[in-house]
Write an enzyme that holds these catalytic residues in place. Structure first.
Site, PDB file in Angstrom:
ATOM      1  N   LYS A   1     -12.539 -35.780   8.272  1.00 25.94           N
ATOM      2  CA  LYS A   1     -13.968 -35.672   7.991  1.00 25.94           C
ATOM      3  C   LYS A   1     -14.793 -36.425   9.027  1.00 25.94           C
ATOM      4  O   LYS A   1     -14.291 -37.253   9.785  1.00 25.94           O
ATOM      5  CB  LYS A   1     -14.285 -36.205   6.595  1.00 25.94           C
TER       6      LYS A   1
ATOM      7  N   HIS B   1     -19.794 -31.456  11.861  1.00 29.82           N
ATOM      8  CA  HIS B   1     -20.904 -30.839  11.116  1.00 29.82           C
ATOM      9  C   HIS B   1     -22.219 -31.597  11.367  1.00 29.82           C
ATOM     10  O   HIS B   1     -22.923 -31.981  10.440  1.00 29.82           O
ATOM     11  CB  HIS B   1     -20.594 -30.803   9.618  1.00 29.82           C
TER      12      HIS B   1
ATOM     13  N   ASP C   1     -23.273  -9.333   2.685  1.00 24.33           N
ATOM     14  CA  ASP C   1     -23.153  -9.743   4.082  1.00 24.33           C
ATOM     15  C   ASP C   1     -24.128  -8.928   4.921  1.00 24.33           C
ATOM     16  O   ASP C   1     -24.516  -7.814   4.539  1.00 24.33           O
ATOM     17  CB  ASP C   1     -21.720  -9.550   4.588  1.00 24.33           C
TER      18      ASP C   1
ATOM     19  N   VAL D   1     -22.017 -18.962   3.518  1.00 22.64           N
ATOM     20  CA  VAL D   1     -22.757 -18.587   4.724  1.00 22.64           C
ATOM     21  C   VAL D   1     -22.444 -19.572   5.847  1.00 22.64           C
ATOM     22  O   VAL D   1     -22.404 -20.779   5.629  1.00 22.64           O
ATOM     23  CB  VAL D   1     -24.269 -18.590   4.444  1.00 22.64           C
TER      24      VAL D   1
ATOM     25  N   ALA E   1     -21.265 -24.086   1.784  1.00 28.28           N
ATOM     26  CA  ALA E   1     -21.955 -24.400   3.043  1.00 28.28           C
ATOM     27  C   ALA E   1     -22.607 -25.777   3.029  1.00 28.28           C
ATOM     28  O   ALA E   1     -23.366 -26.103   3.937  1.00 28.28           O
ATOM     29  CB  ALA E   1     -23.011 -23.334   3.335  1.00 28.28           C
TER      30      ALA E   1
ATOM     31  N   ASP F   1     -21.551 -28.633   3.764  1.00 29.34           N
ATOM     32  CA  ASP F   1     -21.267 -29.419   4.970  1.00 29.34           C
ATOM     33  C   ASP F   1     -22.300 -29.177   6.059  1.00 29.34           C
ATOM     34  O   ASP F   1     -22.517 -30.030   6.922  1.00 29.34           O
ATOM     35  CB  ASP F   1     -19.885 -29.068   5.535  1.00 29.34           C
TER      36      ASP F   1
ATOM     37  N   LYS G   1     -27.480 -30.402  -2.999  1.00 28.88           N
ATOM     38  CA  LYS G   1     -27.349 -31.742  -2.438  1.00 28.88           C
ATOM     39  C   LYS G   1     -25.873 -32.109  -2.523  1.00 28.88           C
ATOM     40  O   LYS G   1     -25.175 -31.698  -3.458  1.00 28.88           O
ATOM     41  CB  LYS G   1     -28.205 -32.750  -3.200  1.00 28.88           C
TER      42      LYS G   1
ATOM     43  N   ASN H   1     -16.324 -31.963   0.576  1.00 30.85           N
ATOM     44  CA  ASN H   1     -14.964 -31.956   1.130  1.00 30.85           C
ATOM     45  C   ASN H   1     -13.999 -31.347   0.110  1.00 30.85           C
ATOM     46  O   ASN H   1     -13.024 -31.967  -0.306  1.00 30.85           O
ATOM     47  CB  ASN H   1     -14.517 -33.358   1.541  1.00 30.85           C
TER      48      ASN H   1
END
EC number: 1.4.1.1
Length: 371
Positions: free
Chosen positions: A75, A96, A198, A239, A268, A270, A279, A300
């Site tokens: 991470k 990220h 998509d 996404v 998404a 991250d 959040k 994670n």
């Protein structure tokens, strides 16, 4: 080269950046692999396993970081880890950065070279070091969503596959990439009614062909999203805009149209999350409720299945780690343009355009630093 493998310190992060098998490969090539004591325990790898592979153990965290030339993590570095980085060191991990301005600035201040797993590309397309964890996260998203639908978790009390005489849950997956396909596949296998949204018609055609029409495939528009919000029991946000912040596809106002006790799982998160009300949460407290809708936003997710994830991650990262250790970061990246796409920070310079644009920071072409 001295290669350090610290113990992950993020909340409920049990993965480790290298398996004993991976350590053995590096030691066999003449490198000094130093593993923090107990670093692998959460993933089921003992200190003895690493010692048997030829790695050295180090209990002193400060010494581990100070002595390292190459640092392998899973991470993004936490604040105390950023403080340990220094110029001349290379950090190889998931970063990220587009979701973390303070982390970005901390890494710039460190002077270190920081290479992100998630922005490395492949000759055939795709993101080879993101794919294994995306596979895990996509499959886990359905497990997490199904659990969150239980009444005791704040959900509507719906069983994902239903039972004879009772309809299954309606699951919508936003995004048909690696995460999305694996989520849809898992939900389909459990017997849910599945729709994938998509923007890519070729991708939707691939999914339709691969799963023989057993899932609905819908071109993603504002109307399609609004319908998904109204009709779904579980929505999985899958996404990805490589290296950039995720777009906010479901707004706070749209929650009022959702069924009470329905669930949003934001894979998404991250990258900042694809729902306005998202959040980051932790495995210790994975969910919260906004306007009657359960949100699961664990940053994670694969850390909860650490052994599987660690093995899958090492399988993907090891060839790149070997290149860094054998050649040094500069030659390793100069020899491979796809590997070079992973360079995000070097010596106080930001080398990933999407991150620079996200925070209004100066951008420097990576190629000008690689040589």
């Amino acid at each position: 080269m001295k290669i350090a493998v610290p113990k992950e310190i993020k909340n409920h992060e049990y993965r480790v950046a290298l398996t004993p098998s991976g350590a053995r490969e590096l030691v066999g090539r003449g490198h000094d692999v130093i593993v923090q004591a107990a670093a692998g325990e959460g993933a089921g790898f003992s200190d003895a396993d690493f010692e048997a592979a030829g790695a050295r153990l180090e209990a002193d965290v400060a010494k581990l970081w100070d002595d390292a030339e190459l640092i392998l993590k899973v991470k993004e570095p936490q604040a105390e880890e950023v403080a340990r980085l220094s110029a001349g060191q290379t950090l190889f991990t998931y970063l990220h950065l587009a979701a973390e301005e303070s982390l970005t600035k901390g890494l710039l201040d460190s002077g270190a070279t920081c290479i992100a797993y998630e922005t490395i590309t492949a000759p055939e397309g795709g993101l080879p070091l993101l794919a294994p964890m995306s596979t895990v996260a996509g499959r886990m998203a359905v497990q997490a969503g199904a659990h969150s639908l239980e009444k005791a978790q704040g959900g509507a009390g719906i069983l994902l596959p239903g039972v004879p005489g009772v309809a299954p849950a309606r699951v919508t997956v936003i995004g048909g990439g690696v995460v999305g396909e694996n989520a849809a596949r898992m939900a389909l296998g459990l017997g849910a009614e599945v729709t994938v949204l998509d923007k890519s018609i070729p991708r939707l055609e691939t999914l339709d062909d691969r799963y023989q029409g057993r899932m609905k495939t819908v071109f993603s528009t504002a109307d399609a999203l609004e319908e998904a919000v109204r009709e779904s029991d579980l929505i999985i946000g899958a996404v990805l805009v490589p290296g950039a912040a995720a777009p906010k596809l479901i707004t706070r106002d749209m929650l009022s149209d959702m069924k009470p006790g329905s669930v949003l799982v934001d894979v998404a998160i991250d990258q900042g999350g694809c729902f306005e009300t998202s959040k980051p949460t932790t495995h210790a407290e994975p969910t919260y409720v906004v306007d009657g809708v359960v949100h699961y936003c664990v940053a994670n997710m694969p850390g909860a299945v650490a052994r599987t994830s660690t093995q899958a991650l090492t399988n993907a990262t090891l060839p790149f780690v070997v290149a860094l250790a054998d050649k040094g970061w500069q030659k390793a990246l100069a020899d491979d343009d796809h590997f070079a796409a992973g360079l995000n920070v070097h010596d106080g310079k930001l080398t990933y355009r999407a991150v620079a644009e996200a925070f209004g920071l100066e951008y420097v072409e990576a190629a000008s630093l690689i040589g």
